[in-house]
Motif scaffolding. Sequence first.
Motif, PDB file in Angstrom:
ATOM      1  N   LEU A   1       0.836  -1.205   0.000  1.00 15.12           N
ATOM      2  CA  LEU A   1       0.000   0.000   0.000  1.00 15.12           C
ATOM      3  C   LEU A   1       0.871   1.255   0.000  1.00 15.12           C
ATOM      4  O   LEU A   1       0.655   2.177  -0.799  1.00 15.12           O
ATOM      5  CB  LEU A   1      -0.919  -0.013   1.223  1.00 15.12           C
ATOM      6  CG  LEU A   1      -1.832   1.182   1.398  1.00 15.12           C
ATOM      7  CD1 LEU A   1      -2.786   1.313   0.231  1.00 15.12           C
ATOM      8  CD2 LEU A   1      -2.595   1.055   2.704  1.00 15.12           C
TER       9      LEU A   1
ATOM     10  N   GLY B   1       2.556   1.504  -3.364  1.00 17.27           N
ATOM     11  CA  GLY B   1       1.603   1.913  -4.396  1.00 17.27           C
ATOM     12  C   GLY B   1       1.368   3.406  -4.406  1.00 17.27           C
ATOM     13  O   GLY B   1       1.359   4.042  -5.477  1.00 17.27           O
ATOM     14  N   TRP B   2       1.185   3.992  -3.237  1.00 18.50           N
ATOM     15  CA  TRP B   2       0.970   5.446  -3.174  1.00 18.50           C
ATOM     16  C   TRP B   2       2.234   6.205  -3.571  1.00 18.50           C
ATOM     17  O   TRP B   2       2.157   7.258  -4.207  1.00 18.50           O
ATOM     18  CB  TRP B   2       0.483   5.871  -1.790  1.00 18.50           C
ATOM     19  CG  TRP B   2      -0.959   5.501  -1.601  1.00 18.50           C
ATOM     20  CD1 TRP B   2      -1.451   4.509  -0.815  1.00 18.50           C
ATOM     21  CD2 TRP B   2      -2.089   6.106  -2.246  1.00 18.50           C
ATOM     22  NE1 TRP B   2      -2.818   4.459  -0.931  1.00 18.50           N
ATOM     23  CE2 TRP B   2      -3.235   5.432  -1.786  1.00 18.50           C
ATOM     24  CE3 TRP B   2      -2.234   7.145  -3.160  1.00 18.50           C
ATOM     25  CZ2 TRP B   2      -4.520   5.766  -2.227  1.00 18.50           C
ATOM     26  CZ3 TRP B   2      -3.519   7.480  -3.589  1.00 18.50           C
ATOM     27  CH2 TRP B   2      -4.638   6.802  -3.131  1.00 18.50           C
TER      28      TRP B   2
ATOM     29  N   ALA C   1       2.300   0.247 -10.241  1.00 17.10           N
ATOM     30  CA  ALA C   1       1.085   0.698  -9.560  1.00 17.10           C
ATOM     31  C   ALA C   1       0.040  -0.408  -9.530  1.00 17.10           C
ATOM     32  O   ALA C   1      -0.591  -0.660  -8.489  1.00 17.10           O
ATOM     33  CB  ALA C   1       0.531   1.949 -10.251  1.00 17.10           C
TER      34      ALA C   1
ATOM     35  N   THR D   1       1.262  -3.270  -7.026  1.00 21.26           N
ATOM     36  CA  THR D   1       1.247  -2.933  -5.596  1.00 21.26           C
ATOM     37  C   THR D   1      -0.168  -2.676  -5.078  1.00 21.26           C
ATOM     38  O   THR D   1      -0.534  -3.176  -4.013  1.00 21.26           O
ATOM     39  CB  THR D   1       2.142  -1.717  -5.305  1.00 21.26           C
ATOM     40  OG1 THR D   1       1.751  -0.631  -6.145  1.00 21.26           O
ATOM     41  CG2 THR D   1       3.607  -2.055  -5.535  1.00 21.26           C
ATOM     42  N   PHE D   2      -0.958  -1.910  -5.824  1.00 27.31           N
ATOM     43  CA  PHE D   2      -2.317  -1.625  -5.352  1.00 27.31           C
ATOM     44  C   PHE D   2      -3.202  -2.872  -5.370  1.00 27.31           C
ATOM     45  O   PHE D   2      -3.993  -3.091  -4.453  1.00 27.31           O
ATOM     46  CB  PHE D   2      -2.971  -0.505  -6.166  1.00 27.31           C
ATOM     47  CG  PHE D   2      -2.588   0.868  -5.710  1.00 27.31           C
ATOM     48  CD1 PHE D   2      -2.776   1.268  -4.401  1.00 27.31           C
ATOM     49  CD2 PHE D   2      -2.053   1.776  -6.595  1.00 27.31           C
ATOM     50  CE1 PHE D   2      -2.437   2.536  -3.968  1.00 27.31           C
ATOM     51  CE2 PHE D   2      -1.705   3.053  -6.190  1.00 27.31           C
ATOM     52  CZ  PHE D   2      -1.894   3.432  -4.864  1.00 27.31           C
TER      53      PHE D   2
ATOM     54  N   TYR E   1      -4.900  -4.320  -2.004  1.00 26.07           N
ATOM     55  CA  TYR E   1      -6.363  -4.378  -1.922  1.00 26.07           C
ATOM     56  C   TYR E   1      -6.874  -5.572  -2.732  1.00 26.07           C
ATOM     57  O   TYR E   1      -7.482  -5.393  -3.792  1.00 26.07           O
ATOM     58  CB  TYR E   1      -6.981  -3.097  -2.472  1.00 26.07           C
ATOM     59  CG  TYR E   1      -6.643  -1.846  -1.733  1.00 26.07           C
ATOM     60  CD1 TYR E   1      -7.186  -1.580  -0.477  1.00 26.07           C
ATOM     61  CD2 TYR E   1      -5.781  -0.901  -2.284  1.00 26.07           C
ATOM     62  CE1 TYR E   1      -6.881  -0.414   0.198  1.00 26.07           C
ATOM     63  CE2 TYR E   1      -5.480   0.269  -1.613  1.00 26.07           C
ATOM     64  CZ  TYR E   1      -6.028   0.502  -0.376  1.00 26.07           C
ATOM     65  OH  TYR E   1      -5.724   1.661   0.285  1.00 26.07           O
TER      66      TYR E   1
ATOM     67  N   ILE F   1      -9.498  -1.276  -8.576  1.00 29.36           N
ATOM     68  CA  ILE F   1      -8.144  -0.713  -8.701  1.00 29.36           C
ATOM     69  C   ILE F   1      -7.774  -0.606 -10.178  1.00 29.36           C
ATOM     70  O   ILE F   1      -7.305   0.430 -10.653  1.00 29.36           O
ATOM     71  CB  ILE F   1      -7.111  -1.584  -7.955  1.00 29.36           C
ATOM     72  CG1 ILE F   1      -7.367  -1.593  -6.457  1.00 29.36           C
ATOM     73  CG2 ILE F   1      -5.687  -1.173  -8.288  1.00 29.36           C
ATOM     74  CD1 ILE F   1      -7.142  -0.282  -5.757  1.00 29.36           C
TER      75      ILE F   1
END
Length: 123
Positions: A12, A15-16, A52, A55-56, A60, A67
Amino acid sequence: MLPLEKLRRLALFAGWAVLLVILIATLSPLGARPHLHGLSANAERFLAFFAAGTTFAFAYPRQRWRILAGLVVLAIGLEWLQTWEATRHGLPRDAIVKIAGAVFGSLLSAVLDSMAQRRRDCA
């Protein structure tokens, strides 16, 4: 080995961080855009959205489709926003490369998650 929940929290955060880099790289003037030496712009686009997506989607797992949909909308939106910057250009083919990266990253995450689940079930 880290527990799965800690790995998801790390994903998380990553990802951010990747998303922030994508936003800065995509919306900054062309001369200020960071580059990875030895890679083409398309490879950079693909890898950024691959990271992205991976990871996201891992962070999630129950929201993978949302996503992916969000990353598709982001890719299209960022290409459109580039048309507002004088030194940049938004092109549909660039959005397609970004979307492909997000799709493959999400798929990789699903495969790795499935493997981890099978490993837990066998243990």
